[in-house]
Design a protein around this motif. Sequence first.
Motif, PDB file in Angstrom:
ATOM      1  N   ASN A 300      30.028  40.107  36.296  1.00 38.04           N
ATOM      2  CA  ASN A 300      31.013  39.621  35.333  1.00 38.04           C
ATOM      3  C   ASN A 300      30.773  38.139  35.039  1.00 38.04           C
ATOM      4  OD1 ASN A 300      33.039  42.036  35.442  1.00 38.04           O
ATOM      5  ND2 ASN A 300      32.667  41.511  37.587  1.00 38.04           N
ATOM      6  N   THR A 301      31.273  37.677  33.903  1.00 40.16           N
ATOM      7  CA  THR A 301      31.309  36.252  33.608  1.00 40.16           C
ATOM      8  C   THR A 301      32.748  35.840  33.358  1.00 40.16           C
ATOM      9  OG1 THR A 301      30.980  36.538  31.215  1.00 40.16           O
ATOM     10  CG2 THR A 301      29.017  36.324  32.582  1.00 40.16           C
ATOM     11  N   ASN A 326      27.971  37.531  39.837  1.00 37.45           N
ATOM     12  CA  ASN A 326      28.917  37.029  38.836  1.00 37.45           C
ATOM     13  C   ASN A 326      28.653  35.558  38.522  1.00 37.45           C
ATOM     14  OD1 ASN A 326      30.979  39.409  38.902  1.00 37.45           O
ATOM     15  ND2 ASN A 326      30.660  38.876  41.054  1.00 37.45           N
ATOM     16  N   ASN A 356      25.971  35.000  43.458  1.00 39.70           N
ATOM     17  CA  ASN A 356      26.873  34.506  42.421  1.00 39.70           C
ATOM     18  C   ASN A 356      26.553  33.045  42.077  1.00 39.70           C
ATOM     19  OD1 ASN A 356      29.010  36.833  42.439  1.00 39.70           O
ATOM     20  ND2 ASN A 356      28.690  36.296  44.594  1.00 39.70           N
TER      21      ASN A 356
END
Length: 449
Positions: A300-301, A326, A356
């Motif tokens: 995800n961003t 992420n 991440n």
Amino acid sequence: MTATRTIDRRALLTGLAAIATPTFARAAGPISAFGLDAAQLGVRAGSPDDQTNVLQRAIDQAAAARAPLALAPGVYRAGDLSLPAGMQIIGIRGATRLVSTRGRPLLTATQAEQVTLTGLTFDGAGARLPERLGVVTLMNGRGVKIADCQVLNSGGHGISLEGIAGEISGCTVAGAADVAIISFDAKGLTIARNLVRDAGNNGIQILREVVGEDATMVLDNRIEDIRNVTGGSGQFGNAVNAHRAGHVIVRGNRIRNCAFSAVRGNSASYIEITGNSCSDVGEVALYSEFSFEGAVIANNTVDGAQTGVSVANFNEGGRIAVVQGNIFRNLTPRGRSEGESGIGIYVEADTAVTGNVIENAALAGIMAGWGRFLRDVTVTGNVVRAAGIGIAVSVVPGAGGAVIADNMISGARRGAIVGMDHLQVVSGDLAKDATTRYAQLAITGNRVN
């Protein structure tokens, strides 16, 4: 000699269709390629009158004929229409509009098996609706399909589903006073490629009365401008909210401007939150909380939130997660937020945090544990830039073990890796001296700039 007759193919097919069509269907009116023409049954597009009664008769006749009911372009004023199982209503996308004339749902099906709605605009006209009901309310059915529709200006929920298996796709749901799309006790639901915007409380909400498998899939939607008019501490104001619903998949959504979370799983075991693009989030962007077991939060961003992701409530049984791949940026407290905001990634128990990238986190890039609520956490291969603290780990008596290895930490203003007692720093920089006091921690191979 027997005379030869030429068989006309069109006449033959017409004759076969007439034989195959029940007499009650022929009596209802002509069936076109689109279905039973509502105009032939007395329904008038553009009439200023309330057409509830004539529309209901047309629905009943179409259902008896087992044929779709086709509504021509125009405005139809009605309300509290009842749909039988198997009912199909077809309109012209953006041109066929049903406008509510009373404080009830426009359409309700209490036995919604195989109900199909396509190409229709439902306008709730802002009329306040009873609790749990939407402008379109469907219950107890499989094979349900709502496609290429608009649901606008609801005084309650936009679309309300209960005990439904099927799909909502290609729709716009906007201006709902409460929740745009709400589902209770789904049986296998897909919500995909919709535009959800300007909802009063939640965008898409997946609920169960008791904890159990739900398996709703929320895929490739655009969700934006979600407010929190009811208040509370996180029940409302979320783009996607799953409560007690297991095995929910939230993937590939574009989420912007929501009051609380982009995706919030509350007691939602085995939730998968993957590949979502989130910005302008008011609180924790991605949340797995309370008594869950199993969460995957990956790829995800998030740009702009108080906290990027929180995997919390080990004290309530919340545990087992992967937070991987992420990007979290620009994480800062807002308004009267509590001191623990401004964190990229927050985790507590039985969790792997790996690969991440976190940049501009006011308090800490990564925070592991809260007081004694820390157990079996690995923090490996992450990049943390421009944070208050690079990686914060709880070291109070009773806190469990953690591995912090092979991370890149750059520009941490208060220390690269530090021990914490809740929000208080209680150690020096453990990236420099990891072994002197805390045998439960394994800290190795980290690069600090």
